[in-house]
Design an enzyme around this catalytic site. Structure first.
Site, short mmCIF file in Angstrom:
data_model
loop_
_atom_site.label_atom_id
_atom_site.label_comp_id
_atom_site.label_asym_id
_atom_site.label_seq_id
_atom_site.Cartn_x
_atom_site.Cartn_y
_atom_site.Cartn_z
CB SER A 47 -0.89 0.00 1.24
OG SER A 47 -1.52 1.25 1.43
CE1 TYR A 68 -3.89 -2.43 5.34
CE2 TYR A 68 -3.99 -0.06 4.96
CZ TYR A 68 -3.87 -1.34 4.48
OH TYR A 68 -3.75 -1.54 3.14
CE LYS A 91 -1.62 -4.51 3.31
NZ LYS A 91 -1.75 -5.76 2.54
CE1 TYR A 118 -1.68 -3.91 -5.25
CE2 TYR A 118 -3.50 -4.14 -3.71
CZ TYR A 118 -2.58 -4.70 -4.56
OH TYR A 118 -2.57 -6.05 -4.74
#
Length: 397
Positions: free
Chosen positions: A148, A174, A178, A202
């Site tokens: 991400s 979160y 990652k 992303y």
């Protein structure tokens, strides 16, 4: 980052791809592109972020996967499996000769991650460790990781952001999962050069398959902008809350890089091709974005224009920790993967609206037949941040 340069070794023929979190938003669209590219797909999901339906009183099926099969006319090998259950994961993995793994499965909500950090660290990091161990035990070292843009933290004025930008400094649990997984993968590669790893960072996936047959169906309170907009547009939500209208941007709202879900899915096929071409690639990160910043209000107004709807907006003050802008420099992916984002903001809005109007309740149907793990995640209300919209991670993104 350390890596081994590509070689002129022969192009490898791969057949079977193992996809984690395949029943969710990004996973299901990626599986569709994999099938269309000629791959066999084995996938697992525990239905934390995806809808699962009880069949015949005991087995579980994923309606998103069933619809992928409908679109492509091809079968998907699906297993209801949690990555924390290493024994079952090993059993599933051993049934097929897996050539490469694409890892989507993760808990995804930024706000929730701050409330239940243990759950996020356990699910996202321990699940990944189990997966990597099972891969190594089965002599599979080809790995595509669903990462991400959150790993970059707040880029400040360093825009558009390249893969060389420092990672870390992430402000939520979160995003830290990652980042930590990326760091773990670097260490694993440095210790064992058999690994071949692509990190796909992303930006903001939106939209749906143009058929309207598959799309995004959140099972938790909405945290992504487009599903929330669509729910307001069809009348199941009263208004769209936007936090922050006084940023130094064109209209005062935050700037993000929205990418069509099908462009994102095609990026994974491009990553597989890169791994096949270069058996000694090592570890490499790529941004998957359009390279164009769009404000929240620009996306809202485009959605209204494309769908012929008018959204009621609830404008509120910015929240501490929200960043002003984040958009990609995707030139490395274009150069090395041969991939570019091709679809417009208008297509993103049109395709999602087609999905929403054809499926006003998503995949759910009669929720009395949903598996308990998915049913317990349903909610009728939520507060959503529409200025801090980094990519939704997914157990099926």
């Amino acid at each position: 980052m350390d890596r081994v340069e590509g070689t002129s070794e022969p192009h490898r023929e791969w057949k079977t791809i193992f996809v984690t979190g395949g029943a969710g938003y990004i996973g299901s669209h990626c599986i569709l592109t994999l099938l269309e590219a000629g791959y066999t797909v084995v996938t697992v999901d525990n239905f934390t972020n995806a809808v699962g339906i009880v069949k015949d009183g005991h087995s579980c099926v994923a309606p998103s996967i069933q619809r992928v099969e409908q679109i492509t006319g091809k079968k998907v090998i699906f297993h209801h499996c949690d990555l924390l259950d290493k024994k079952k994961l090993s059993e599933v993995f051993a049934e097929q000769k897996i050539d490469c793994v694409i890892h989507f499965a993760a808990m995804k909500a930024v706000g929730e991650s701050m409330q239940v950090p243990f759950l996020y660290y356990k699910n996202n990091i321990m699940g990944t460790i189990n997966l990597l161990e099972v891969m190594a035990e089965n002599n599979c070292h080809e790995f595509v990781f669903s990462s991400s843009c959150t790993v970059y933290g707040d880029p400040g004025d360093a825009l558009p952001i390249t893969e060389e930008h420092p990672t870390g400094g992430v402000t939520n649990v979160y995003g830290r999962t990652k980042f930590f997984i990326e760091e773990m993968l670097k260490d694993i590669y440095n210790a064992d050069k058999r690994w071949n790893i692509v990190l796909l960072r992303y930006f903001n996936p939106v939209g749906a398959h143009p058929s309207g047959i598959i799309g995004e169906d959140p099972t938790k309170p909405f945290a992504n902008l487009m599903p929330y907009m669509a729910q307001v547009a069809i009348g199941t939500k009263p208004s769209l809350t936007i936090f922050g209208t006084d940023y130094e941007t064109e209209d005062g709202t935050g700037v993000r890089d929205y990418i069509h879900i099908m462009d994102l899915a095609e990026g994974h096929v491009a990553a597989l091709s890169k791994l096949k071409r270069e058996p000694s690639l090592g570890l490499k990160a790529y941004n998957l974005g359009t390279g164009k910043g769009v404000t929240v209000l620009q996306l809202v107004h485009t959605f209204e224009r494309v769908t012929g709807t008018t959204l009621t907006l609830d404008l509120k003050d910015r929240r501490e920790g929200d960043i002003v802008a984040m958009y990609a420099d995707p030139s490395l992916a274009e150069k090395e993967l041969g991939w570019t984002a091709k679809r417009s903001i208008e297509e993103m809005c049109r395709d999602f609206w087609k999905w929403q109007t054809q499926n006003p309740t998503g995949y759910r149907g009669d929720v009395s037949h949903m598996i308990p793990a998915a049913k317990s995640n349903l909610s009728e209300s939520a507060t959503v941040s529409l200025t801090n919209g980094n990519h939704s991670a997914v157990n099926g993104h």
